[in-house]
Design a protein around this motif. Structure first.
Motif, PDB file in Angstrom:
ATOM      1  N   VAL A   1      39.379  51.234 -11.354  1.00 14.44           N
ATOM      2  CA  VAL A   1      39.552  50.417 -12.550  1.00 14.44           C
ATOM      3  C   VAL A   1      39.927  49.019 -12.083  1.00 14.44           C
ATOM      4  CG1 VAL A   1      40.794  50.208 -14.709  1.00 14.44           C
ATOM      5  CG2 VAL A   1      40.344  52.457 -13.762  1.00 14.44           C
ATOM      6  N   LYS A   2      39.174  48.069 -12.487  1.00 15.94           N
ATOM      7  CA  LYS A   2      39.372  46.709 -11.954  1.00 15.94           C
ATOM      8  C   LYS A   2      40.476  45.993 -12.722  1.00 15.94           C
ATOM      9  CE  LYS A   2      35.665  47.032  -9.293  1.00 15.94           C
ATOM     10  NZ  LYS A   2      35.849  47.459  -7.904  1.00 15.94           N
ATOM     11  N   TRP A   3      41.689  46.190 -12.243  1.00 17.59           N
ATOM     12  CA  TRP A   3      42.795  45.520 -12.926  1.00 17.59           C
ATOM     13  C   TRP A   3      42.859  44.036 -12.559  1.00 17.59           C
ATOM     14  CZ3 TRP A   3      43.926  48.435 -16.597  1.00 17.59           C
ATOM     15  CH2 TRP A   3      44.148  49.793 -16.452  1.00 17.59           C
ATOM     16  N   LEU A   4      42.376  43.736 -11.356  1.00 20.67           N
ATOM     17  CA  LEU A   4      42.622  42.414 -10.803  1.00 20.67           C
ATOM     18  C   LEU A   4      42.205  41.318 -11.779  1.00 20.67           C
ATOM     19  CD1 LEU A   4      43.859  41.625  -8.126  1.00 20.67           C
ATOM     20  CD2 LEU A   4      41.545  41.121  -7.309  1.00 20.67           C
ATOM     21  N   GLY A   5      43.157  40.446 -12.084  1.00 14.31           N
ATOM     22  CA  GLY A   5      42.844  39.321 -12.951  1.00 14.31           C
ATOM     23  C   GLY A   5      42.832  39.666 -14.421  1.00 14.31           C
ATOM     24  N   LYS A   6      42.946  40.941 -14.748  1.00 15.80           N
ATOM     25  CA  LYS A   6      42.886  41.320 -16.149  1.00 15.80           C
ATOM     26  C   LYS A   6      44.243  41.056 -16.805  1.00 15.80           C
ATOM     27  CE  LYS A   6      41.461  45.115 -19.047  1.00 15.80           C
ATOM     28  NZ  LYS A   6      41.290  46.520 -19.204  1.00 15.80           N
ATOM     29  N   ARG A   7      44.212  40.628 -18.057  1.00 13.61           N
ATOM     30  CA  ARG A   7      45.490  40.403 -18.751  1.00 13.61           C
ATOM     31  C   ARG A   7      45.390  40.989 -20.151  1.00 13.61           C
ATOM     32  NH1 ARG A   7      48.695  34.731 -18.975  1.00 13.61           N
ATOM     33  NH2 ARG A   7      49.034  35.327 -16.831  1.00 13.61           N
ATOM     34  N   SER A   8      46.453  41.679 -20.556  1.00 13.67           N
ATOM     35  CA  SER A   8      46.482  42.236 -21.903  1.00 13.67           C
ATOM     36  C   SER A   8      47.734  41.756 -22.622  1.00 13.67           C
ATOM     37  CB  SER A   8      46.496  43.757 -21.842  1.00 13.67           C
ATOM     38  OG  SER A   8      45.222  44.226 -21.510  1.00 13.67           O
ATOM     39  N   HIS A   9      47.604  41.582 -23.908  1.00 12.97           N
ATOM     40  CA  HIS A   9      48.761  41.137 -24.699  1.00 12.97           C
ATOM     41  C   HIS A   9      49.252  42.242 -25.634  1.00 12.97           C
ATOM     42  CE1 HIS A   9      51.493  38.502 -26.835  1.00 12.97           C
ATOM     43  NE2 HIS A   9      51.088  39.107 -27.939  1.00 12.97           N
ATOM     44  N   TYR A  10      50.551  42.369 -25.713  1.00 12.10           N
ATOM     45  CA  TYR A  10      51.175  43.320 -26.642  1.00 12.10           C
ATOM     46  C   TYR A  10      52.332  42.616 -27.348  1.00 12.10           C
ATOM     47  CZ  TYR A  10      48.565  46.908 -24.144  1.00 12.10           C
ATOM     48  OH  TYR A  10      47.561  47.664 -23.604  1.00 12.10           O
ATOM     49  N   ASP A  11      52.662  43.122 -28.510  1.00 13.15           N
ATOM     50  CA  ASP A  11      53.853  42.590 -29.185  1.00 13.15           C
ATOM     51  C   ASP A  11      55.104  42.913 -28.381  1.00 13.15           C
ATOM     52  OD1 ASP A  11      52.382  41.579 -31.313  1.00 13.15           O
ATOM     53  OD2 ASP A  11      52.440  43.500 -32.393  1.00 13.15           O
ATOM     54  N   ALA A  12      55.153  44.145 -27.868  1.00  9.44           N
ATOM     55  CA  ALA A  12      56.350  44.551 -27.117  1.00  9.44           C
ATOM     56  C   ALA A  12      55.922  45.388 -25.926  1.00  9.44           C
ATOM     57  CB  ALA A  12      57.296  45.357 -28.010  1.00  9.44           C
ATOM     58  N   ILE A  13      56.611  45.156 -24.799  1.00 10.42           N
ATOM     59  CA  ILE A  13      56.323  45.933 -23.588  1.00 10.42           C
ATOM     60  C   ILE A  13      57.620  46.546 -23.067  1.00 10.42           C
ATOM     61  CG2 ILE A  13      55.748  45.696 -21.131  1.00 10.42           C
ATOM     62  CD1 ILE A  13      53.367  44.068 -21.924  1.00 10.42           C
ATOM     63  N   VAL A  14      57.528  47.835 -22.788  1.00 14.64           N
ATOM     64  CA  VAL A  14      58.657  48.560 -22.209  1.00 14.64           C
ATOM     65  C   VAL A  14      58.353  48.737 -20.728  1.00 14.64           C
ATOM     66  CG1 VAL A  14      60.017  50.689 -22.286  1.00 14.64           C
ATOM     67  CG2 VAL A  14      58.926  49.821 -24.391  1.00 14.64           C
ATOM     68  N   ILE A  15      59.318  48.407 -19.883  1.00 18.12           N
ATOM     69  CA  ILE A  15      59.111  48.604 -18.448  1.00 18.12           C
ATOM     70  C   ILE A  15      59.989  49.767 -18.006  1.00 18.12           C
ATOM     71  CG2 ILE A  15      59.249  47.584 -16.152  1.00 18.12           C
ATOM     72  CD1 ILE A  15      58.958  44.829 -17.554  1.00 18.12           C
ATOM     73  N   GLY A  16      59.343  50.812 -17.524  1.00 20.02           N
ATOM     74  CA  GLY A  16      60.078  51.994 -17.074  1.00 20.02           C
ATOM     75  C   GLY A  16      59.835  53.163 -18.006  1.00 20.02           C
ATOM     76  N   GLY A  17      59.215  54.211 -17.487  1.00 23.70           N
ATOM     77  CA  GLY A  17      58.832  55.354 -18.323  1.00 23.70           C
ATOM     78  C   GLY A  17      59.700  56.564 -18.111  1.00 23.70           C
ATOM     79  N   GLY A  18      60.987  56.365 -18.059  1.00 24.94           N
ATOM     80  CA  GLY A  18      61.893  57.521 -18.022  1.00 24.94           C
ATOM     81  C   GLY A  18      62.131  58.030 -19.429  1.00 24.94           C
ATOM     82  N   VAL A  19      63.134  58.876 -19.563  1.00 22.82           N
ATOM     83  CA  VAL A  19      63.372  59.462 -20.877  1.00 22.82           C
ATOM     84  C   VAL A  19      63.817  58.393 -21.870  1.00 22.82           C
ATOM     85  CG1 VAL A  19      65.795  60.177 -20.555  1.00 22.82           C
ATOM     86  CG2 VAL A  19      64.253  61.551 -21.991  1.00 22.82           C
ATOM     87  N   VAL A  20      64.472  57.328 -21.387  1.00 25.73           N
ATOM     88  CA  VAL A  20      64.894  56.251 -22.285  1.00 25.73           C
ATOM     89  C   VAL A  20      63.703  55.350 -22.641  1.00 25.73           C
ATOM     90  CG1 VAL A  20      66.371  54.216 -22.515  1.00 25.73           C
ATOM     91  CG2 VAL A  20      67.286  56.300 -21.475  1.00 25.73           C
ATOM     92  N   GLY A  21      62.957  54.919 -21.632  1.00 23.60           N
ATOM     93  CA  GLY A  21      61.815  54.032 -21.887  1.00 23.60           C
ATOM     94  C   GLY A  21      60.790  54.654 -22.819  1.00 23.60           C
ATOM     95  N   THR A  22      60.517  55.942 -22.602  1.00 19.59           N
ATOM     96  CA  THR A  22      59.534  56.595 -23.468  1.00 19.59           C
ATOM     97  C   THR A  22      60.081  56.776 -24.885  1.00 19.59           C
ATOM     98  OG1 THR A  22      60.261  58.748 -22.621  1.00 19.59           O
ATOM     99  CG2 THR A  22      58.305  57.787 -21.599  1.00 19.59           C
ATOM    100  N   ALA A  23      61.405  56.979 -25.006  1.00 22.08           N
ATOM    101  CA  ALA A  23      62.009  57.072 -26.344  1.00 22.08           C
ATOM    102  C   ALA A  23      61.872  55.735 -27.067  1.00 22.08           C
ATOM    103  CB  ALA A  23      63.484  57.475 -26.236  1.00 22.08           C
ATOM    104  N   VAL A  24      62.087  54.644 -26.322  1.00 20.80           N
ATOM    105  CA  VAL A  24      61.946  53.307 -26.915  1.00 20.80           C
ATOM    106  C   VAL A  24      60.494  53.092 -27.349  1.00 20.80           C
ATOM    107  CG1 VAL A  24      62.072  50.827 -26.475  1.00 20.80           C
ATOM    108  CG2 VAL A  24      63.901  52.332 -25.642  1.00 20.80           C
ATOM    109  N   LEU A  25      59.562  53.485 -26.478  1.00 16.98           N
ATOM    110  CA  LEU A  25      58.138  53.292 -26.802  1.00 16.98           C
ATOM    111  C   LEU A  25      57.775  54.058 -28.071  1.00 16.98           C
ATOM    112  CD1 LEU A  25      55.443  52.036 -25.728  1.00 16.98           C
ATOM    113  CD2 LEU A  25      54.913  54.316 -24.853  1.00 16.98           C
ATOM    114  N   ARG A  26      58.259  55.287 -28.172  1.00 21.23           N
ATOM    115  CA  ARG A  26      57.923  56.095 -29.346  1.00 21.23           C
ATOM    116  C   ARG A  26      58.523  55.475 -30.609  1.00 21.23           C
ATOM    117  NH1 ARG A  26      60.327  60.876 -31.779  1.00 21.23           N
ATOM    118  NH2 ARG A  26      58.722  62.005 -32.954  1.00 21.23           N
TER     119      ARG A  26
END
Lengths: 436, 520
Positions: free
Chosen positions: B29-54
């Motif tokens: 998957v060619k990530w290089l140079g690709k940029r995506s925009h989101y309203d909110a981004i959570v960094i870290g997918g532990g039990v807390v990060g995934t709870a925040v994402l949900r």
């Protein structure tokens, strides 16, 4: 509605024990026999054992594992009265022998056999059971899993290998990895003598200059994603690592060949009592467990070193299961308990009918140059150069029973089986065929 | 096959209606140079990060989660003991107390919605001396202040009636029936899966290397070469939250890595205790516990060793002896021969002793630090609290009308009745093919786990238990490798234990003889 199958004899497991039990049950007159096998083919672990050396005792030939299995498989397939259910996993075995299994096209099935032979084999001890400290990277395999990858799937699990334990599968895999172009850096064994057969030490290690470190163990696994090395330390008599003896061996793979354990989960579901020494069921000379109608044979009963004796034992169980099914029950009498005595780590059968003529299968606790085997004080046999890795077979004959009665009056309900060490006639016998 | 083709850095959108292989593992998957925009981004997918994402996925906004590991829940969460605390351990008025007592109450609904095994087995804090009995009474009173319901003090007779295998030396116990046990990894992956099913994006193998702010949006750079922009940023990077906070120019005290070793017993001793058994706590930890896991095993641990580094997950003979000898004083019947595996994890120790919520960029950056025990318990409440903080900073989005809180049920074949087993086999014959014999896990369950996002041996193992039993994958690993390769459409040589360079296989047989070295 679940499919219900009635049969004379049900055999759980289609490896060497199950195959021999099926053939022998039919020869003994069982009208129909069902083999339930979880894999997609018969033969069990033999199918991945592509090295030779099987069948020397039974067929006087050196066969590979699959060749040995095919001494039985055609006979099973060609017999219309033996039904084989492949890809079928037994989920439950009840005390009344009702068997619940899951089959790919029938779904759940129930078997109601008149007699059952347990032939599930064994599994390998793991790293967790040994509690080896260090990291948990990829590249730690049991020898049997590595064997499956190499021989069945066509993949090499690694290129630089350390093998912990000198069990036979580990030794065979040392040779296999070497022949496949990998480098086997060491075989490490905690005991002062090898766990595998002497012939395997010679043919798999010495012929390839693979070092064997005795009285040593792996004390740490290194590597984050993949194994990067192991620390090997020497141990004292209590198997505790000796500080200052650490040796680092870089490698990408650690194979474990640290013993086999009978797979008795189903046995325990049916409340069949187990022997803590063999970790298999307690059986009589017919390989009948303490639950009438349930028999057991092969590595599920005790771990064998030679498949030849698995077949032999399974024939006993298959025949007895057929007889049990045909007479629709057991004519049980009071049994004699056989207790392992001096230098004996275990003995089978653990229970005997009085006057039963049979063969004891036993192992000694340590290598001894000369022993006499005695049952209740009566000498049964003399053996030379015995070692724990090699199972002994000792015949119990009619004349032994007569002597037992002469010496003990009416036979007692408990008999001790001893392997008494005897003075060695010649120092040459002490030669130890293994490099330290 | 070239190394760069290996499956990493993919987007898992988990549209479960038509979801098959949206994560395209087969091609680079060619990530290089690709940029995506989101309203909110959570960094870290532990039990807390995934709870925040949900929680974010409940709103009409675009949200994404970036996780540096190959799967969510593989950092601190993976080695968590799985205890849902009742809340008597922490001092009144702290974030720990407030959010764990609240979080505890949210677990029934959360786990029902997400089909995550959860059981209120109760906690027992035990004492063997008069001094310890005094400590127990202190915690009882603290629990009352904290609002913990249903607690009781048990005398020697009563506690042994409930737990006959506890040491006869134990003279008093504080029992808190609201304590529970859950599978931390399963909860994290279920939260991510449900968030993704509701439109959030989960990026795994996506490691954040730098964060810029241009006055209106965060610009997040990754090791994989892709960058992201977002208006709001939630740092729930666990052990690495301090490093991310520094990227946002916060001057903070570093996290204190605290290692814990745990040892797991065979299922056959699973009923030796039913409550989670706690000794009286030490200054740094709740002590070494005897924990009945949500899967029916007994686990003992953890140690609490402060370390200068974050990646030491070794188990040690000293750790084992410390744990085993301590638990012998609690449950003397535990036998070391029944241990089937061991592991270690590093917790994100808090420099203040409490959870830390720190804001940056006018509140548009929320940094969660020191989420140590009882962080798992508090996770659902932490997520709500984060949402409040974001709202304070100006996040105004309506609730998503079609938010579906429920995750499609997971078939756990071994737990079904005979009728139910027959029914699932009827629908899908793969459920008749048992792959893991120790835990009775079928091919159907493994394929389902892969379709829910498992990409590795450990991903399958943690979702299905295949390989978690007494043979520890000795029999099933070759088959799971095969199924993963088939379902992901890659060579078995590409399959890893847990991402990174944890490849299971080195080469095709005979390749080494031909001088080929496929994986150097």
């Amino acid at each position: 509605m679940t499919k219900v199958i009635e049969t004379d004899v049900a055999i759980i497991g289609g490896g060497p024990a199950g195959l021999a039990a099926a053939v022998s049950a039919r020869k003994a007159g069982a009208e129909n026999v069902v083999i339930i096998e979880r894999h997609h083919e018969l033969g069990g672990i033999l199918q991945q054992c592509i090295h030779n050396g099987f069948g020397l005792h039974r067929f006087r030939e050196e066969l590979t594992g699959p060749e040995y299995a095919y001494r039985f498989i055609p006979e099973v397939w060609d017999d219309p009265k033996i039904d084989v259910y492949l890809n079928t996993m037994v989920l439950d075995l009840a005390k009344d022998q009702s068997i619940t299994a899951v089959h790919p096209s029938h779904g759940l099935i129930t078997l109601r056999p008149k007699a059952t032979v347990l032939a599930m084999g064994c599994r390998e001890r793991t790293r967790g059971a040994l509690n080896i400290p260090g990291t948990r990277p990829a590249g730690v395999y049991t020898a049997g899993a590595a064997q499956r990858f190499v021989n069945m799937d066509g993949f090499m699990p690694g290129k630089k290998v350390v093998i912990l334990g000198s069990g036979d599968i580990g030794l065979i895999m040392a040779r296999r990895f070497t022949l496949e172009g990998a480098e086997v850096k060491a075989v490490v064994e905690v005991m002062p003598y090898p766990a595998g057969l002497t012939r395997n030490i010679a043919q798999c290690l010495e012929d390839f200059d693979i070092p064997l470190y005795l009285r040593s163990t792996v004390t740490k696994v290194h590597g984050k994603d993949r194994v990067e090395g192991v620390t090997v330390s020497q141990v004292d008599d209590a198997w505790q690592p000796l500080p200052g003896t650490e040796m680092h061996i870089p490698c990408d793979t650690l194979l474990l060949s640290v013993g086999l354990l009978p797979e008795n989960e189903l046995t325990q579901m049916a409340d069949v009592p187990l022997d803590s020494r063999t970790q298999g069921a307690v059986v009589d000379q017919n390989r009948q467990t303490l639950i009438p109608g349930i028999f057991a044979a092969g590595n599920v009963l005790h771990v064998h070193d030679l498949v030849d004796y698995v077949s032999e034992e399974a024939e006993i169980a298959g025949r007895a299961a057929a007889e049990y099914a045909l007479r629709d029950g057991d004519t049980r009498q009071e049994k004699i308990t056989v207790i392992p005595g001096e230098n004996v780590s275990y003995v089978l059968p653990q229970r005997l009918d009085p006057d039963a003529e049979t063969e004891f299968y036993l192992r000694v606790t340590k290598p001894i140059d000369r022993i006499t085997i005695e049952l209740g004080g009566v000498r049964l046999a003399v053996r030379r150069l015995v070692r724990p890795s090699e199972m002994l077979k000792i015949r119990l004959r009619k004349d032994h029973w007569e002597k037992l009665k002469q010496e003990n009056g009416e036979t007692s309900l408990e008999l001790v089986l001893d392997a008494k060490a005897q003075p060695v006639p010649s120092p040459r016998a002490q030669r130890e065929g293994v490099r330290q | 096959m070239e190394k760069f083709l290996r499956c990493r850095g993919y987007l898992c959108t988990l549209d479960l209606g038509s979801f098959l292989h949206s994560h395209i593992p087969n091609e680079e998957v060619k990530w290089l140079g690709k940029r995506s925009h989101y309203d909110a981004i959570v960094i870290g997918g532990g039990v807390v990060g995934t709870a925040v994402l949900r929680t974010l996925a409940k709103l009409e906004l675009s949200a994404a989660l970036l996780e540096k590991e190959t799967e969510v829940g593989w950092g601190v969460t993976k080695a968590n003991s799985g205890i849902v605390h009742s809340g008597f351990h922490s001092e009144p008025g702290t974030w720990k107390t407030k959010l764990s007592v609240l979080g505890n109450q949210m677990f029934d609904q959360l786990c029902e919605d997400l089909d995550v095994p959860f059981k209120r087995n109760g906690m027992m804090l035990v004492a063997a001396t008069p001094e310890e009995e005094e400590i127990i009474k202190h915690y009882y009173n603290q629990g009352l202040i904290n609002g913990v319901e249903g607690m009781e003090i048990l005398d020697q007779k009563a506690l042994h009636q409930l737990e006959p295998n506890l040491s006869p030396q134990i003279s008093m116990a504080l029992r808190a029936p609201s304590g529970g046990i859950v599978l931390p990894f399963e909860l994290a992956s279920a939260q991510a899966e449900n968030a993704a099913a509701n439109g959030a994006h989960v990026y795994t193998d996506m490691e954040v290397t730098d964060i810029d702010y241009n006055g209106s949006v965060f610009i997040i750079h990754t090791k994989q070469g892709m960058s992201f922009t977002s208006e709001y940023l939630i740092n729930s990077a666990g052990l690495y939250a301090d490093e991310l906070a520094k990227m946002c120019n916060l001057d903070i005290e570093p996290i204190i890595p605290r290692k814990g070793e745990e040892y797991l017993f065979d299922l056959k001793v699973g009923d030796i205790v039913s409550h989670t058994i706690f000794p009286v706590p030490t200054p740094t930890s709740k002590g070494i516990l005897v924990i009945p896991t949500a899967e029916g095993n007994i686990m003992i641990g953890p140690t609490a060793l402060e370390l200068p580094y974050k990646d030491d997950v070794t188990t040690t003979p000293q750790g084992f002896e410390e744990i085993f000898s301590s638990t012998q004083e609690l449950v003397p019947g535990l036998n070391r021969r029944d241990i089937i595996t061991s592991f270690a994890g590093v917790r994100a120790g808090s420099p203040t002793g409490d959870f830390i919520f720190q804001l940056s960029h006018d509140g548009k950056g929320v940094h969660l630090r020191g989420i140590e025990s009882p962080g798992l318990t508090a996770a659902p409440a932490i997520a709500e609290h984060v949402l409040t903080l974001l709202k304070d900073a100006g996040l105004e989005k309506p609730a998503k009308k079609d938010f579906n809180p429920r995750r499609p049920r997971v078939v756990r074949f071994n737990e079904l009745s005979d009728e139910e087993k027959a029914e699932v086999i009827q629908k899908n014959p793969l459920y008749a093919h048992v792959i893991c014999r120790c835990e009775t896990v079928t091919e159907g369950e493994i394929v389902d786990a892969i379709r829910r996002g498992a990409k590795t041996i450990d991903g399958v193992k943690f979702r299905t238990r295949a390989g978690m039993g007494r043979c520890q994958g000795g029999f099933c690993t070759p088959y799971v490798v095969d199924i993963l390769a088939r379902e992901l459409g890659v060579s078995p040589l590409e399959i890893t234990k847990r991402g990174g360079d944890s490849y299971l296989l080195a080469a095709e047989a005979k390749a080494l003889l031909k001088g080929g070295t496929l994986c150097d």
